[in-house]
Design a protein around this motif. Structure first.
Motif, mmCIF file in Angstrom:
data_model
loop_
_atom_site.group_PDB
_atom_site.id
_atom_site.type_symbol
_atom_site.label_atom_id
_atom_site.label_comp_id
_atom_site.label_asym_id
_atom_site.label_seq_id
_atom_site.Cartn_x
_atom_site.Cartn_y
_atom_site.Cartn_z
ATOM 1 N N SER A 58 0.788 -1.169 0.097
ATOM 2 C CA SER A 58 0.091 -0.054 -0.241
ATOM 3 C C SER A 58 1.049 1.372 -0.096
ATOM 4 O O SER A 58 1.900 1.411 0.668
ATOM 5 C CB SER A 58 -0.941 -0.140 1.188
ATOM 6 O OG SER A 58 -1.719 -1.156 1.107
ATOM 7 N N HIS A 59 0.473 2.230 -0.913
ATOM 8 C CA HIS A 59 1.232 3.486 -1.139
ATOM 9 C C HIS A 59 0.556 4.580 -1.223
ATOM 10 O O HIS A 59 -0.888 4.535 -1.447
ATOM 11 C CB HIS A 59 2.088 3.244 -2.421
ATOM 12 C CG HIS A 59 2.864 2.180 -2.372
ATOM 13 N ND1 HIS A 59 4.158 1.762 -2.100
ATOM 14 C CD2 HIS A 59 2.511 0.955 -3.223
ATOM 15 C CE1 HIS A 59 4.288 0.572 -2.043
ATOM 16 N NE2 HIS A 59 3.353 0.060 -2.827
ATOM 17 N N ILE A 60 0.997 5.703 -0.757
ATOM 18 C CA ILE A 60 0.503 7.149 -0.788
ATOM 19 C C ILE A 60 1.675 8.033 -1.414
ATOM 20 O O ILE A 60 2.865 7.749 -1.326
ATOM 21 C CB ILE A 60 0.178 7.630 0.556
ATOM 22 C CG1 ILE A 60 -0.924 7.074 1.413
ATOM 23 C CG2 ILE A 60 -0.039 9.263 0.604
ATOM 24 C CD1 ILE A 60 -0.945 7.341 2.986
ATOM 25 N N GLN A 61 1.113 8.654 -2.451
ATOM 26 C CA GLN A 61 2.083 9.892 -3.086
ATOM 27 C C GLN A 61 1.463 11.123 -2.949
ATOM 28 O O GLN A 61 0.067 11.212 -2.812
ATOM 29 C CB GLN A 61 2.223 9.402 -4.450
ATOM 30 C CG GLN A 61 2.889 8.152 -4.947
ATOM 31 C CD GLN A 61 3.046 7.739 -6.102
ATOM 32 O OE1 GLN A 61 2.046 7.745 -6.907
ATOM 33 N NE2 GLN A 61 4.228 7.526 -6.600
ATOM 34 N N LEU A 62 2.012 12.262 -2.964
ATOM 35 C CA LEU A 62 1.727 13.347 -3.024
ATOM 36 C C LEU A 62 1.951 14.197 -4.116
ATOM 37 O O LEU A 62 3.274 14.380 -4.594
ATOM 38 C CB LEU A 62 1.904 14.167 -1.692
ATOM 39 C CG LEU A 62 1.562 15.746 -1.473
ATOM 40 C CD1 LEU A 62 -0.297 15.858 -1.483
ATOM 41 C CD2 LEU A 62 2.068 16.274 -0.200
ATOM 42 N N PHE A 63 1.373 14.996 -4.889
ATOM 43 C CA PHE A 63 1.681 15.815 -6.031
ATOM 44 C C PHE A 63 1.213 17.211 -6.086
ATOM 45 O O PHE A 63 0.045 17.456 -5.608
ATOM 46 C CB PHE A 63 1.192 15.030 -7.407
ATOM 47 C CG PHE A 63 1.470 13.842 -7.522
ATOM 48 C CD1 PHE A 63 2.845 13.582 -8.544
ATOM 49 C CD2 PHE A 63 1.022 12.479 -7.144
ATOM 50 C CE1 PHE A 63 3.264 12.466 -8.741
ATOM 51 C CE2 PHE A 63 1.567 11.486 -7.622
ATOM 52 C CZ PHE A 63 3.067 11.241 -8.281
ATOM 53 N N THR A 64 2.025 18.182 -6.619
ATOM 54 C CA THR A 64 1.312 19.633 -6.840
ATOM 55 C C THR A 64 0.610 19.579 -8.123
ATOM 56 O O THR A 64 0.550 18.499 -8.763
ATOM 57 C CB THR A 64 2.560 20.526 -7.021
ATOM 58 O OG1 THR A 64 3.309 19.932 -8.331
ATOM 59 C CG2 THR A 64 3.445 20.561 -5.931
ATOM 60 N N ASP A 66 0.873 20.813 -10.844
ATOM 61 C CA ASP A 66 1.655 20.785 -12.050
ATOM 62 C C ASP A 66 2.442 19.347 -12.293
ATOM 63 O O ASP A 66 3.144 19.231 -13.165
ATOM 64 C CB ASP A 66 2.752 22.075 -12.329
ATOM 65 C CG ASP A 66 3.766 21.928 -11.286
ATOM 66 O OD1 ASP A 66 3.684 21.177 -10.319
ATOM 67 O OD2 ASP A 66 4.590 22.821 -11.231
ATOM 68 N N GLY A 67 2.031 18.390 -11.581
ATOM 69 C CA GLY A 67 2.414 17.008 -11.484
ATOM 70 C C GLY A 67 3.941 16.769 -10.934
ATOM 71 O O GLY A 67 4.158 15.648 -11.071
ATOM 72 N N GLN A 68 4.215 17.769 -10.020
ATOM 73 C CA GLN A 68 5.671 17.498 -9.354
ATOM 74 C C GLN A 68 5.337 16.514 -8.117
ATOM 75 O O GLN A 68 4.418 17.203 -7.275
ATOM 76 C CB GLN A 68 6.349 18.839 -8.925
ATOM 77 C CG GLN A 68 6.627 19.509 -10.213
ATOM 78 C CD GLN A 68 7.821 19.046 -11.067
ATOM 79 O OE1 GLN A 68 8.796 18.409 -10.590
ATOM 80 N NE2 GLN A 68 7.541 19.047 -12.370
ATOM 81 N N MET A 69 6.065 15.604 -8.139
ATOM 82 C CA MET A 69 5.754 14.795 -6.750
ATOM 83 C C MET A 69 6.537 15.469 -5.576
ATOM 84 O O MET A 69 7.574 15.947 -5.588
ATOM 85 C CB MET A 69 6.702 13.464 -7.052
ATOM 86 C CG MET A 69 6.269 12.605 -5.686
ATOM 87 S SD MET A 69 7.132 10.856 -5.861
ATOM 88 C CE MET A 69 6.033 10.102 -7.147
ATOM 89 N N VAL A 70 5.889 15.317 -4.426
ATOM 90 C CA VAL A 70 6.254 16.109 -3.263
ATOM 91 C C VAL A 70 6.828 14.840 -2.300
ATOM 92 O O VAL A 70 6.206 13.970 -2.366
ATOM 93 C CB VAL A 70 4.872 16.592 -2.414
ATOM 94 C CG1 VAL A 70 5.483 17.195 -1.117
ATOM 95 C CG2 VAL A 70 4.601 17.686 -3.254
#
Length: 122
Positions: A58-64, A66-70
């Protein structure tokens, strides 16, 4: 005619119980809340699901926007609540709109994924 009623009833009951046994982990609630505007930068992302999830898959990702990964930490499952997946936000967030993306495998081995927005506006 009666000899067909009992088998049909058994099939209907089995079909009904099979659909409830084949469940998936769906988003129940989250912090920051789905679609919310927060005035303080969140320190972590917490997502609660309708059933337990497997941490290793299981994973979480965060993006701005404009598609930039935080940068965030690896997601972990709360040992006291297997329905809760949390990831620490490791960098400072600039004001703006963000998208949380999640991908989980539930304890019944079904994979689900989704996303939701929030806005950080100090």
């Amino acid at each position: 005619m009666n000899r067909f009623i009992l088998p049909a009833l058994v099939i209907a009951i089995l079909a009904g119980t099979a659909s409830t046994a084949i469940a998936h982990a769906f988003l129940d609630n989250a912090t920051p809340k789905v679609g919310s505007v927060v005035t303080s930068a969140p320190k972590n992302i917490r997502i609660q699901f309708t059933q337990g999830v497997e941490a290793a898959f299981s994973h979480i990702q965060l993006f701005t926007t404009d598609g930039q990964m935080v940068a965030i930490g690896q997601a972990s499952v709360d040992p006291n609540d297997p329905t809760e997946l949390t990831a620490l936000i490791t960098g400072a967030l600039a004001p703006g709109k963000y998208e949380v993306r999640w991908d989980v495998v539930s304890v019944d081995t079904h994979r689900t994924n989704g996303h939701f927005p929030f806005t950080y506006q100090p």
